[in-house]
Scaffold this motif. Sequence first.
Motif, PDB file in Angstrom:
ATOM      1  N   ILE A 153       0.822  -1.208   0.000  1.00 18.23           N
ATOM      2  CA  ILE A 153       0.000   0.000   0.000  1.00 18.23           C
ATOM      3  C   ILE A 153       0.854   1.257   0.000  1.00 18.23           C
ATOM      4  CG2 ILE A 153      -1.681   1.328   1.330  1.00 18.23           C
ATOM      5  CD1 ILE A 153      -2.851  -1.349   2.252  1.00 18.23           C
ATOM      6  N   ILE A 154       1.871   1.278   0.828  1.00 16.66           N
ATOM      7  CA  ILE A 154       2.730   2.456   0.923  1.00 16.66           C
ATOM      8  C   ILE A 154       4.124   2.036   0.461  1.00 16.66           C
ATOM      9  CG2 ILE A 154       3.562   4.301   2.414  1.00 16.66           C
ATOM     10  CD1 ILE A 154       1.313   3.639   4.341  1.00 16.66           C
ATOM     11  N   SER A 155       4.293   1.889  -0.848  1.00 15.50           N
ATOM     12  CA  SER A 155       5.542   1.354  -1.368  1.00 15.50           C
ATOM     13  C   SER A 155       6.730   2.290  -1.149  1.00 15.50           C
ATOM     14  CB  SER A 155       5.399   1.019  -2.850  1.00 15.50           C
ATOM     15  OG  SER A 155       5.053   2.169  -3.572  1.00 15.50           O
ATOM     16  N   ASN A 156       6.505   3.597  -1.001  1.00 13.28           N
ATOM     17  CA  ASN A 156       7.616   4.522  -0.781  1.00 13.28           C
ATOM     18  C   ASN A 156       8.251   4.324   0.589  1.00 13.28           C
ATOM     19  OD1 ASN A 156       7.073   5.613  -3.243  1.00 13.28           O
ATOM     20  ND2 ASN A 156       6.010   7.404  -2.465  1.00 13.28           N
ATOM     21  N   PHE A 157       7.507   3.807   1.538  1.00 13.84           N
ATOM     22  CA  PHE A 157       7.995   3.655   2.902  1.00 13.84           C
ATOM     23  C   PHE A 157       8.186   2.189   3.275  1.00 13.84           C
ATOM     24  CE2 PHE A 157       5.316   7.456   2.709  1.00 13.84           C
ATOM     25  CZ  PHE A 157       6.275   8.414   2.970  1.00 13.84           C
ATOM     26  N   SER A 158       8.221   1.316   2.309  1.00 17.29           N
ATOM     27  CA  SER A 158       8.225  -0.103   2.604  1.00 17.29           C
ATOM     28  C   SER A 158       9.319  -0.806   1.814  1.00 17.29           C
ATOM     29  CB  SER A 158       6.868  -0.693   2.233  1.00 17.29           C
ATOM     30  OG  SER A 158       6.895  -2.068   2.377  1.00 17.29           O
ATOM     31  N   ASP A 159       9.868  -1.835   2.402  1.00 13.57           N
ATOM     32  CA  ASP A 159      10.820  -2.666   1.681  1.00 13.57           C
ATOM     33  C   ASP A 159      10.211  -4.023   1.359  1.00 13.57           C
ATOM     34  OD1 ASP A 159      10.770  -3.663   4.223  1.00 13.57           O
ATOM     35  OD2 ASP A 159      12.936  -3.743   4.482  1.00 13.57           O
ATOM     36  N   LEU A 160       8.880  -4.096   1.306  1.00  2.73           N
ATOM     37  CA  LEU A 160       8.201  -5.336   0.942  1.00  2.73           C
ATOM     38  C   LEU A 160       8.512  -5.668  -0.512  1.00  2.73           C
ATOM     39  CD1 LEU A 160       4.667  -4.812   2.528  1.00  2.73           C
ATOM     40  CD2 LEU A 160       6.526  -6.207   3.400  1.00  2.73           C
ATOM     41  N   PRO A 161       8.723  -6.955  -0.809  1.00  5.01           N
ATOM     42  CA  PRO A 161       8.996  -7.349  -2.189  1.00  5.01           C
ATOM     43  C   PRO A 161       7.818  -7.017  -3.104  1.00  5.01           C
ATOM     44  CG  PRO A 161       9.518  -9.120  -0.672  1.00  5.01           C
ATOM     45  CD  PRO A 161       8.794  -8.069   0.114  1.00  5.01           C
ATOM     46  N   GLU A 162       8.132  -6.685  -4.316  1.00  8.29           N
ATOM     47  CA  GLU A 162       7.114  -6.449  -5.337  1.00  8.29           C
ATOM     48  C   GLU A 162       6.609  -7.810  -5.828  1.00  8.29           C
ATOM     49  OE1 GLU A 162       5.921  -3.472  -6.547  1.00  8.29           O
ATOM     50  OE2 GLU A 162       7.116  -2.473  -5.004  1.00  8.29           O
ATOM     51  N   PRO A 163       5.395  -7.863  -6.381  1.00  2.00           N
ATOM     52  CA  PRO A 163       4.871  -9.128  -6.912  1.00  2.00           C
ATOM     53  C   PRO A 163       5.809  -9.787  -7.920  1.00  2.00           C
ATOM     54  CG  PRO A 163       3.117  -7.523  -6.775  1.00  2.00           C
ATOM     55  CD  PRO A 163       4.390  -6.789  -6.436  1.00  2.00           C
ATOM     56  N   ALA A 164       6.499  -8.994  -8.722  1.00  4.38           N
ATOM     57  CA  ALA A 164       7.421  -9.557  -9.718  1.00  4.38           C
ATOM     58  C   ALA A 164       8.541 -10.358  -9.052  1.00  4.38           C
ATOM     59  CB  ALA A 164       8.003  -8.445 -10.581  1.00  4.38           C
ATOM     60  N   GLU A 165       8.977  -9.928  -7.881  1.00  6.67           N
ATOM     61  CA  GLU A 165      10.037 -10.656  -7.171  1.00  6.67           C
ATOM     62  C   GLU A 165       9.549 -12.040  -6.737  1.00  6.67           C
ATOM     63  OE1 GLU A 165      12.551  -8.075  -4.485  1.00  6.67           O
ATOM     64  OE2 GLU A 165      10.902  -6.685  -4.942  1.00  6.67           O
ATOM     65  N   TYR A 166       8.297 -12.128  -6.313  1.00  8.83           N
ATOM     66  CA  TYR A 166       7.743 -13.438  -5.949  1.00  8.83           C
ATOM     67  C   TYR A 166       7.590 -14.315  -7.191  1.00  8.83           C
ATOM     68  CZ  TYR A 166       6.834 -11.852  -1.214  1.00  8.83           C
ATOM     69  OH  TYR A 166       6.977 -11.402   0.068  1.00  8.83           O
ATOM     70  N   ARG A 167       7.205 -13.719  -8.305  1.00 11.58           N
ATOM     71  CA  ARG A 167       7.068 -14.494  -9.539  1.00 11.58           C
ATOM     72  C   ARG A 167       8.426 -15.055  -9.985  1.00 11.58           C
ATOM     73  NH1 ARG A 167       2.044 -14.500 -11.296  1.00 11.58           N
ATOM     74  NH2 ARG A 167       0.677 -12.762 -10.837  1.00 11.58           N
ATOM     75  N   ILE A 168       9.478 -14.269  -9.825  1.00 11.87           N
ATOM     76  CA  ILE A 168      10.822 -14.745 -10.161  1.00 11.87           C
ATOM     77  C   ILE A 168      11.202 -15.911  -9.253  1.00 11.87           C
ATOM     78  CG2 ILE A 168      13.277 -14.129 -10.086  1.00 11.87           C
ATOM     79  CD1 ILE A 168      12.371 -11.275 -11.004  1.00 11.87           C
ATOM     80  N   MET A 169      10.884 -15.789  -7.968  1.00  8.22           N
ATOM     81  CA  MET A 169      11.187 -16.856  -7.019  1.00  8.22           C
ATOM     82  C   MET A 169      10.429 -18.127  -7.394  1.00  8.22           C
ATOM     83  SD  MET A 169      10.957 -16.785  -2.866  1.00  8.22           S
ATOM     84  CE  MET A 169      11.739 -15.192  -2.844  1.00  8.22           C
TER      85      MET A 169
END
Length: 137
Positions: A68-84
């Motif tokens: 929700i607040i991507s500017n303040f978060s280091d949560l992985p993006e959906p693309a990173e999970y897809r790569i995994m």
Amino acid sequence: MKNVIVLLIAVVAWVAAAGAPGAVAQVSGADIQRASSAIMNAGKRASQVKAIKRVPSVGVVRLDVNPIISNFSDLPEPAEYRIMVSKNAGGVAKLRQALRSNPATREALAKRGIDPGQVAGAQISSNGSLRLYIFSR
């Protein structure tokens, strides 16, 4: 002012998700490690799925929802999970097949409208409860 607007949007989204019946969660800080582990160990979990006789509950965490607040978060993006998932494709395929093959898990997923093809990883409790990490269709 920009921070107030971002905060307001976050609060509205949180309230909407909390009030929605049957809502699924998105990945939060506590789930990052669990989601990664579930994907990397999908092949091992497939063998555990075969032994499940009853599924008392299913928890679902969506991997394809942007923070929700991507500017303040280091949560992985959906693309990173897809790569995994692509790097662990063999294990994920085994897990999906095990979920399809087991009548108890197949029924539990169907009741919740989840196709096994959406599943990227799973945690399995000792009583057969599932916590699934999924992508939307």
